[in-house]
Design a protein around this motif. Sequence first.
Motif, PDB file in Angstrom:
ATOM      1  N   THR A 139       0.804  -1.309   0.088  1.00 11.49           N
ATOM      2  CA  THR A 139       0.094  -0.052  -0.094  1.00 11.49           C
ATOM      3  C   THR A 139       0.761   1.182   0.167  1.00 11.49           C
ATOM      4  O   THR A 139       0.360   2.335  -0.421  1.00 11.49           O
ATOM      5  N   GLY A 140       2.329   1.133   0.519  1.00 13.22           N
ATOM      6  CA  GLY A 140       2.960   2.335   0.158  1.00 13.22           C
ATOM      7  C   GLY A 140       3.194   2.783  -1.141  1.00 13.22           C
ATOM      8  O   GLY A 140       3.313   4.252  -1.210  1.00 13.22           O
ATOM      9  N   ASN A 141       3.237   2.003  -2.016  1.00 19.09           N
ATOM     10  CA  ASN A 141       3.554   2.236  -3.350  1.00 19.09           C
ATOM     11  C   ASN A 141       2.281   3.120  -3.917  1.00 19.09           C
ATOM     12  O   ASN A 141       1.981   4.107  -4.782  1.00 19.09           O
ATOM     13  N   ILE A 142       1.003   2.876  -3.224  1.00 18.51           N
ATOM     14  CA  ILE A 142      -0.251   3.571  -3.612  1.00 18.51           C
ATOM     15  C   ILE A 142      -0.693   4.706  -2.719  1.00 18.51           C
ATOM     16  O   ILE A 142      -0.661   5.857  -3.329  1.00 18.51           O
ATOM     17  N   ILE A 143      -0.766   4.441  -1.542  1.00 16.93           N
ATOM     18  CA  ILE A 143      -1.000   5.437  -0.506  1.00 16.93           C
ATOM     19  C   ILE A 143       0.243   6.199   0.106  1.00 16.93           C
ATOM     20  O   ILE A 143      -0.092   7.486   0.056  1.00 16.93           O
ATOM     21  N   TRP A 155      12.215  -1.692  -9.753  1.00 12.87           N
ATOM     22  CA  TRP A 155      10.709  -2.032 -10.125  1.00 12.87           C
ATOM     23  C   TRP A 155       9.854  -1.355  -9.188  1.00 12.87           C
ATOM     24  O   TRP A 155       8.766  -0.835  -9.460  1.00 12.87           O
ATOM     25  N   ASP A 156      10.206  -1.554  -7.846  1.00 10.96           N
ATOM     26  CA  ASP A 156       9.365  -1.065  -6.738  1.00 10.96           C
ATOM     27  C   ASP A 156       9.286   0.332  -6.742  1.00 10.96           C
ATOM     28  O   ASP A 156       8.325   1.159  -6.703  1.00 10.96           O
ATOM     29  N   THR A 157      10.323   1.151  -6.847  1.00 11.45           N
ATOM     30  CA  THR A 157      10.533   2.580  -6.483  1.00 11.45           C
ATOM     31  C   THR A 157      10.553   3.355  -7.985  1.00 11.45           C
ATOM     32  O   THR A 157       9.823   4.193  -8.338  1.00 11.45           O
ATOM     33  N   VAL A 158      11.710   3.010  -8.611  1.00 13.87           N
ATOM     34  CA  VAL A 158      11.977   3.774  -9.813  1.00 13.87           C
ATOM     35  C   VAL A 158      10.919   3.764 -10.935  1.00 13.87           C
ATOM     36  O   VAL A 158      10.748   4.556 -11.768  1.00 13.87           O
ATOM     37  N   VAL A 159      10.170   2.383 -10.946  1.00 15.42           N
ATOM     38  CA  VAL A 159       9.030   2.245 -11.765  1.00 15.42           C
ATOM     39  C   VAL A 159       7.817   2.662 -11.301  1.00 15.42           C
ATOM     40  O   VAL A 159       7.173   3.523 -11.570  1.00 15.42           O
ATOM     41  N   PHE A 165      -1.814  -6.182  -3.547  1.00 16.74           N
ATOM     42  CA  PHE A 165      -0.582  -5.494  -2.916  1.00 16.74           C
ATOM     43  C   PHE A 165      -0.448  -5.856  -1.341  1.00 16.74           C
ATOM     44  O   PHE A 165       0.603  -6.431  -1.004  1.00 16.74           O
ATOM     45  N   ALA A 166      -1.429  -5.783  -0.814  1.00 12.75           N
ATOM     46  CA  ALA A 166      -1.567  -5.840   0.637  1.00 12.75           C
ATOM     47  C   ALA A 166      -1.343  -7.541   1.006  1.00 12.75           C
ATOM     48  O   ALA A 166      -0.571  -7.760   1.966  1.00 12.75           O
ATOM     49  N   PHE A 167      -2.093  -8.268   0.329  1.00 15.43           N
ATOM     50  CA  PHE A 167      -2.106  -9.668   0.515  1.00 15.43           C
ATOM     51  C   PHE A 167      -0.697 -10.359   0.355  1.00 15.43           C
ATOM     52  O   PHE A 167       0.073 -11.019   1.030  1.00 15.43           O
ATOM     53  N   SER A 168      -0.153  -9.949  -0.541  1.00 15.18           N
ATOM     54  CA  SER A 168       1.138 -10.042  -1.397  1.00 15.18           C
ATOM     55  C   SER A 168       2.262  -9.775  -0.043  1.00 15.18           C
ATOM     56  O   SER A 168       3.283 -10.581   0.284  1.00 15.18           O
TER      57      SER A 168
END
Length: 454
Positions: free
Chosen positions: A76-80, A305-309, A359-362
């Motif tokens: 959720t950090g990537n979204i919220i 992938w996580d931050t740069v993209v 995302f949260a479940f993973s």
Amino acid sequence: MEQLNAFFGDISSLLWGWPMMVMLLGTHLFLTIRLRFPQRKIFTAIRLSVTRDPEAKGDVSQFGSLATALAATIGTGNIIGVATAVSLGGPGAVLWCWLTGVFGIATKYSEGLLAIKYRVKSSDGRVLGGPMYALERGLGWKWLAVLFAFFTAMASFGIGSTVQANAMSVMTFEAYGVPQWLTGGVVCSLLAAVVFGGVKSIARVCGILVPFMALLYVVGCMVILVFNASFIIPALKLIATSAFSPEAAGGGFVGSGVMLAARYGIARGLFSNESGLGSAPIVAAAAQTRNPVRQALVSSSGTFWDTVVICAMTGLVIVSSILAYPDIDYSHGATLTKMAFSKIPYIGTPMLAFGVLTFAFSTTVGWCYYGERAVEYLAGRSTMLAYRIIYIGSVFIGSIINLTLVWNIADCMNAMMALPNLVALLLLSGVLVKETKKYLWQNRLDEYSEYSEE
């Protein structure tokens, strides 16, 4: 309870203040320079991540290891989190978040290298590793290794289970009216089906779930950017200029200042990619790899992938949407991404809801593995069943309670994880240089090393 919450809130603010951000970002920069910018090899890293090497020693493939790490990291950090950074720090926070990811690649590379260098094989043939083994075997500091493992185990019940379960239950209740207890029960059942199969089951599920959920989310972002095509260039200019300008950001934004943009951008970037936290190397140690540097490169691609993209796309979607739709209230960070996705007719909101759920479940699945390895290091494998049962139970509890206190405690545990890990990275930087020189700088990535056979 209020006093306890205030206490942990104060401790969390202290631990995650400027000193911690300077330490983490400083480590990113130090390792980037000392290792001669391993970011240059990101395309090699991506290629290796999808290259199977079944003859190498390890429990899961390099891709399975990366997918599990990404499962725990992409959340959720990537979204919220990015939306909150924009709300509190202005559009310039997006650039600081992105830069944190770029330099964090070097730290994630280093963590993966040490994970393979100091991993061990258990009596039943499983491969174990992570910062606790680097601290014990590399530095001889068993006491600090024990502290890291303890804080990791505690953090798993915060960032890994209760917080993510609450995000899922609240999302399904708000979007579809599903009772939170029912969501908690379903998630517990699905989680049990995955984690009781061990690391191979976790890696297999993550290997399927992570690419699918990430691709779907990226497609959603691209659709929004197509709608906002005429605002992309202005958004990029606004992000770049407001990251370094104390003046008003323009475009309807209130100027937040360079310090606030940097603070929230760096903080959300660090939370998002977990570079320096010490979590990802726990599963990196289980990878089938020929030598420490190959897995180090694969691990580094996770931060890319996580931050740069993904975080960068989220930030661009949010800023361009605010410019395109003046009716969006950007002062409420938690709903910013939701409002941006709602501009996609019919499918936008369900697509975002699905993204949050997956995302949260993973993340819940990935952090269960981290917690297991930490508890095993502390108390042996006989504790695994008890840990899994308690972890699954905490998911149900998290789905039905208020999590303000849990968030503050989890933040404290995460900070206490990072400190021993940073010590290992900095004091073992000579080892990092030696291994990198041997395998990367001398073009010997295909060679086998004794470290993958311990």
